[in-house]
Structure formats: structure tokens, C-alpha cells
Design a protein around this motif. Structure first.
Motif, PDB file in Angstrom:
ATOM      1  N   LEU A   1      -5.542  15.314  -0.556  1.00  0.00           N
ATOM      2  CA  LEU A   1      -4.712  14.765   0.533  1.00  0.00           C
ATOM      3  C   LEU A   1      -3.747  13.670   0.102  1.00  0.00           C
ATOM      4  O   LEU A   1      -2.619  13.614   0.589  1.00  0.00           O
ATOM      5  CB  LEU A   1      -5.593  14.297   1.687  1.00  0.00           C
ATOM      6  N   GLY A   2      -4.164  12.819  -0.838  1.00  0.00           N
ATOM      7  CA  GLY A   2      -3.251  11.774  -1.320  1.00  0.00           C
ATOM      8  C   GLY A   2      -2.096  12.389  -2.080  1.00  0.00           C
ATOM      9  O   GLY A   2      -0.924  12.119  -1.805  1.00  0.00           O
TER      10      GLY A   2
ATOM     11  N   HIS B   1       0.813  -1.223   0.000  1.00  0.00           N
ATOM     12  CA  HIS B   1       0.000   0.000   0.000  1.00  0.00           C
ATOM     13  C   HIS B   1       0.848   1.275   0.000  1.00  0.00           C
ATOM     14  O   HIS B   1       0.343   2.360  -0.229  1.00  0.00           O
ATOM     15  CB  HIS B   1      -0.920   0.023   1.235  1.00  0.00           C
ATOM     16  N   LYS B   2       2.150   1.182   0.269  1.00  0.00           N
ATOM     17  CA  LYS B   2       2.951   2.407   0.427  1.00  0.00           C
ATOM     18  C   LYS B   2       3.271   3.029  -0.931  1.00  0.00           C
ATOM     19  O   LYS B   2       3.474   2.327  -1.920  1.00  0.00           O
ATOM     20  CB  LYS B   2       4.252   2.105   1.171  1.00  0.00           C
ATOM     21  N   ILE B   3       3.304   4.356  -0.918  1.00  0.00           N
ATOM     22  CA  ILE B   3       3.635   5.102  -2.133  1.00  0.00           C
ATOM     23  C   ILE B   3       4.917   5.882  -1.839  1.00  0.00           C
ATOM     24  O   ILE B   3       4.946   6.698  -0.913  1.00  0.00           O
ATOM     25  CB  ILE B   3       2.515   6.121  -2.504  1.00  0.00           C
ATOM     26  N   ILE B   4       5.949   5.640  -2.632  1.00  0.00           N
ATOM     27  CA  ILE B   4       7.205   6.380  -2.451  1.00  0.00           C
ATOM     28  C   ILE B   4       7.307   7.444  -3.546  1.00  0.00           C
ATOM     29  O   ILE B   4       6.907   7.204  -4.697  1.00  0.00           O
ATOM     30  CB  ILE B   4       8.424   5.431  -2.507  1.00  0.00           C
TER      31      ILE B   4
ATOM     32  N   LEU C   1      -1.179  11.681   5.039  1.00  0.00           N
ATOM     33  CA  LEU C   1      -1.581  10.275   5.066  1.00  0.00           C
ATOM     34  C   LEU C   1      -0.412   9.351   5.401  1.00  0.00           C
ATOM     35  O   LEU C   1       0.726   9.591   4.975  1.00  0.00           O
ATOM     36  CB  LEU C   1      -2.151   9.874   3.706  1.00  0.00           C
ATOM     37  N   ALA C   2      -0.723   8.310   6.133  1.00  0.00           N
ATOM     38  CA  ALA C   2       0.298   7.308   6.460  1.00  0.00           C
ATOM     39  C   ALA C   2       0.650   6.531   5.199  1.00  0.00           C
ATOM     40  O   ALA C   2      -0.176   6.414   4.285  1.00  0.00           O
ATOM     41  CB  ALA C   2      -0.249   6.359   7.521  1.00  0.00           C
TER      42      ALA C   2
END
Ligand SMILES: Cc1ncc(COP(=O)(O)O)c(C=O)c1O
Length: 456
Positions: A158-159, A144-147, A177-178
Motif C-alpha cells: 500500500l505504501g 511525513h509526506k512522500i512526493i 494512503l494520505a
């Protein structure tokens, strides 16, 4: 209200509008210039004063202002129907046709489908959600992480904001956001590592890989970056960076998203920014130059790897396999006909080639005045996406004290001379329409040269 002494500054009331990225107290003393008309590379204020549009609107008016072909396409579509939704079982002809055109434009990158929205932030948002859902569809919901990169700009929702790497834009809205992480950007002019661009490109790709390994590859959904960073200060990566990033992503099965909101459709001298670097991303994010801003439009494209995961044997419309996301104005018919006409112009007039040619000339001319002026620290760019960074000390590259407003004073002087430039924290952004000529470039550099001499 205090009268703004600057010629061309329109005297109007700013009380009823909250302007984007602007301090209302500043604007009440310095009202924005109201542009009322445009033709080609020029725009005009209410007094009829002409300005060379060095900003290209907001680096989006790629084909220039007032193009008859686009106006005619919009008028003709208005006569048919102004709006119909592409949600849940209906569609409209312009959206379908534009999807075909976009797949043709990006065939070299292997894009298979397009998801429409209303602008660049939304198009980024859709890309991150597609990436997350893709990993669910293929049975790896933990990814799920976005770098992204430091100094990146991907928008304001927000994203997209969480993927941004520009601290002042992030700070007022923390916590963001986490699961969004930023790594080092390959900024040749400002980095603590090396002056060798190739070494820097390698190092930054390695830092990305280290971060993916640190986070745990099985938790990383995607890496997103601009082929040339824009609002972060026009940062052109070394030529080896993107190919190495593609390899890193492949090694860890991380999706690669190219945010082409500014670089797409000719601005940096190639049809696509990714194409310049010879890389095939998994997703491409577009807005701005897609229809030169005649009507708001965003588009997120994805390759077969991503899209095929959404095509299953379950045929219910609202199944959990559907991409449950969408904006009312997605695929707006007026925006889509404008895009089709706009892309035809870019193709027919080979504006990407013109951007490469005139951009190189403009860079050369700007570099030729660099030594003469004490504040010009760096001139950098690609095609007609150019940044001129002002510094307090050329040798040490010490940044200017922003409270001195040096950049604003230079852009004010240029405005007075009839040239519009965008000043972002003392880096000038030059991003005119791609129809810019050598003579336009001369006119612009002469104005900058004069404005700098006044200040020197
Ligand atoms: C690279 C990039 N991505 C996304 C955006 C956001 O686009 P919008 O302002 O249309 O939401 C921008 C805007 O400048 C941009 O430069």
C-alpha cells in the motif's frame, strides 16, 4: 480449455492460480508460456523451443540464467544452513558480508548502512518508513509526506502503491494512503510544455519545488523517483533533472530517495542509476539485479545523515529509537550469497559497460527500422533498458487504441520467432541480461522487424 494455437504456448491448466497483473479470462484462452530451463541469454519451454530472453526475466536477470558461480554459492550455503533470522539479537554471515559489499558498491553515493527485505515493494516501503521515522528522531515529526512522479512505479504494497503514478494500477485500490503526492514527470516524448529536454528538466524540477512549497516544506519527508522510469514506459529524464532535484531537496531539507530496483547494478550502463546523473541520494532502494533473481531479495540503503539519527544513547533493543520494522526473510542467507556471487560477476565481467555498449547499438538498430514501420512512434532508453512506444499516428503521436492489441500481436509474432519481449500498454520493454551481445541484438531487431512487417 481452448487450445492455444500459438507455437510454444504450453497447454496447462490455469484454474488454480491467480496470476499477477493478468485477466484470468484472457489467460484461460491464452495460457502463459511456461519456461522450464535457462542458460545465459536463452530460455526454453517444455518442448525444448529456445527463446532469446529480451525481458531478462522481469528486468532482473542481469547476469543471465544458470550461472554456475551463483548456483555453487547457494549449494554451499545450503550445506551450512538454509536460514537464520537477523531479528533481535541473531544474525547470519552472508547478510553481514553482503552489507559490506553493498556499502563498497555505493561508497561513491555515501551509503552507510543497509536494511534487508524480500523485494522491491518491501524495500520501498522500508525507505518511506525510515524517512518518516528519521524526521521523528530529529524532532520534526510533522514531516511525513512522500512526493513522487506521475508514471512512477514503486511496487504494489500500500505504501509503494500510493507512491505509484500509474492510474490503472492505483484505481482499483483507492483510496490510497494520505500524504502521498505525485508531480509532473519529465517525459520528453509526451508532455504539453516543451520539446527542449533541458527546459523540460528545469520545469519539472521547478514544479517539484512549487509542490513542496505548496504542501509546506515542514510537512514533506522525502521525494522518491526512479533514475529512469521503468514500468511507466521507460522514461529517461533530461540530464539536468536529477541534479536540479537534488538542489530542490537540499533547499527544503527533503530526503531524496532513488528507487534503483531496476537501474541498480549495471542495467543503464553505469553501476548505479544515480551515478549516471551524478547525484548522491539520501537513500537507495534495490532488488531485482542485486542477485539477478536467483532468490528474492530487497535492500534499502541510507547515508550517515539518516542512519546516525537512529544511533542514540538509549541502548534498549526495542526502544522507540529502534526501526521497528522487518520481514522474516530479511537478509535470507541463500539470497545474500547469491547476491555476493552475482555482484562479483557484474564487477569481474564489467557488465555495466557491456550494457552501455550493446544498449547503444541496440537503440541504433531499433531507430534504423523506425521510419520503415508505421507504428513505431518512439525508441528511447539508456543502456539495456529500452522502450519502443507504438502509436496510431507518428505525426500527432496519437496513442493506439489498446483494444486493437497491436502490441500483443507483435510480441506474439516475436515469440513465435523465438524472441521474448514484454508488452506494457503498447510500449515494448526490452531489458535482456547484461551479457547480451551485438549478435543477440541483431537477432532481436530482425525478429521485431519481421513481426512489424507482418502487421504493416
Ligand atoms: C522501480 C521499481 N520499484 C519497485 C518495484 C517493485 O518490486 P517487486 O516487484 O520486487 O516488489 C519494481 C518492480 O518492477 C520496480 O520496477
Amino acid at each position: 480449455m481452448t487450445k492455444d494455437p500459438r507455437p510454444g504456448a504450453d497447454q496447462h491448466d490455469v484454474r488454480h492460480m491467480l496470476y499477477p497483473f493478468a485477466n484470468p479470462s484472457h489467460l484461460s484462452r491464452h495460457p502463459p508460456l511456461v519456461i522450464e530451463r535457462g542458460a545465459g541469454v536463452y530460455v526454453y519451454d517444455g518442448n525444448g523451443k529456445r527463446y532469446l530472453d529480451g525481458q531478462g526475466g522481469l528486468w532482473n536477470v542481469n547476469v543471465g540464467h544458470g550461472r554456475e558461480e551463483i548456483k555453487e554459492a547457494i549449494r554451499a550455503q545450503l550445506d551450512r544452513i538454509s536460514f537464520y533470522s537477523i531479528f533481535g539479537g541473531t544474525s547470519n554471515r552472508p547478510a553481514i558480508e553482503l552489507a559490506d559489499v553493498l556499502c563498497r558498491w555505493t561508497a561513491q553515493e555515501g551509503m552507510a548502512r543497509v536494511f534487508f527485505s524480500s523485494g522491491g515493494s518491501e524495500a520501498n516501503e522500508a525507505a518511506y518508513k525510515l524517512a518518516r521515522q528519521y524526521w521523528r528522531q530529529v524532532g520534526q515529526p510533522m514531516r511525513h509526506k512522500i512526493i513522487s512522479l506521475k508514471r512512477a512505479y514503486h511496487g504494489v504494497t500500500l505504501g509503494a502503491l500510493s507512491a505509484n503514478g500509474i492510474t490503472p494500477y492505483r484505481a482499483p485500490f483507492e483510496p490510497l494512503l494520505a500524504g502521498f503526492i505525485q508531480v509532473e514527470t519529465p517525459h520528453v516524448y509526451r508532455n504539453p510544455f516543451t520539446t527542449d529536454p533541458q527546459a523540460l528538466g528545469r520545469l519539472c524540477a521547478q514544479l517539484l519545488e512549487r509542490e513542496i512549497e505548496f504542501q509546506g516544506p515542514d510537512s514533506v519527508a522525502a521525494f522518491v523517483a526512479e533514475p529512469v522510469q521503468g514500468a511507466g514506459g521507460v522514461i529517461v529524464p533530461p540530464a539536468n533533472f536529477w541534479p536540479l532535484v537534488r538542489e530542490v531537496c537540499d533547499r527544503h531539507r527533503v530526503l531524496l530517495i532513488a528507487d534503483e530496483v531496476v537501474t541498480g547494478f549495471g542495467r543503464i550502463g553505469s553501476e548505479m542509476g544515480s551515478r549516471l546523473w551524478g547525484v548522491k541520494p539520501d537513500m537507495m532502494v534495490f532488488a531485482k539485479g542485486i542477485n539477478s533473481g536467483y532468490i528474492p531479495l530487497g535492500a534499502t540503503m541510507a547515508n550517515a545523515r539518516v542512519c546516525d539519527a537512529f544511533v542514540t544513547t538509549d541502548e534498549a533493543l526495542f526502544s522507540s529509537n529502534a526501526f521497528l520494522h522487518g520481514n522474516t526473510y530479511a537478509g535470507h542467507p541463500l539470497a545474500c550469497v547469491a547476491a555476493i556471487a552475482n555482484l562479483e560477476i557484474i564487477e569481474k565481467e564489467k557488465l555495466h559497460l557491456n550494457a552501455g555498449k550493446v544498449g547503444a547499438y541496440l537503440m541504433e538498430r531499433l531507430q534504423s527500422i523506425q521510419d520503415k514501420h508505421r507504428y513505431i512512434g518512439d525508441v528511447r532508453g539508456q543502456g539495456l533498458m529500452i522502450g519502443v512506444e507504438l502509436v496510431a499516428d507518428k505525426k500527432t503521436r496519437a496513442p493506439l487504441d489498446l483494444s486493437l492489441n497491436v502490441g500483443a500481436r507483435i510480441s506474439d509474432a516475436c515469440r513465435e520467432a523465438g524472441v521474448l519481449l514484454r508488452n506494457l500498454a503498447d510500449t515494448f520493454i526490452i531489458s535482456p541480461p547484461l551479457t547480451f551481445t551485438h549478435a543477440n541484438a541483431d537477432e532481436m531487431v530482425d525478429a521485431i522487424d519481421d513481426a512489424m512487417s507482418q502487421l504493416d
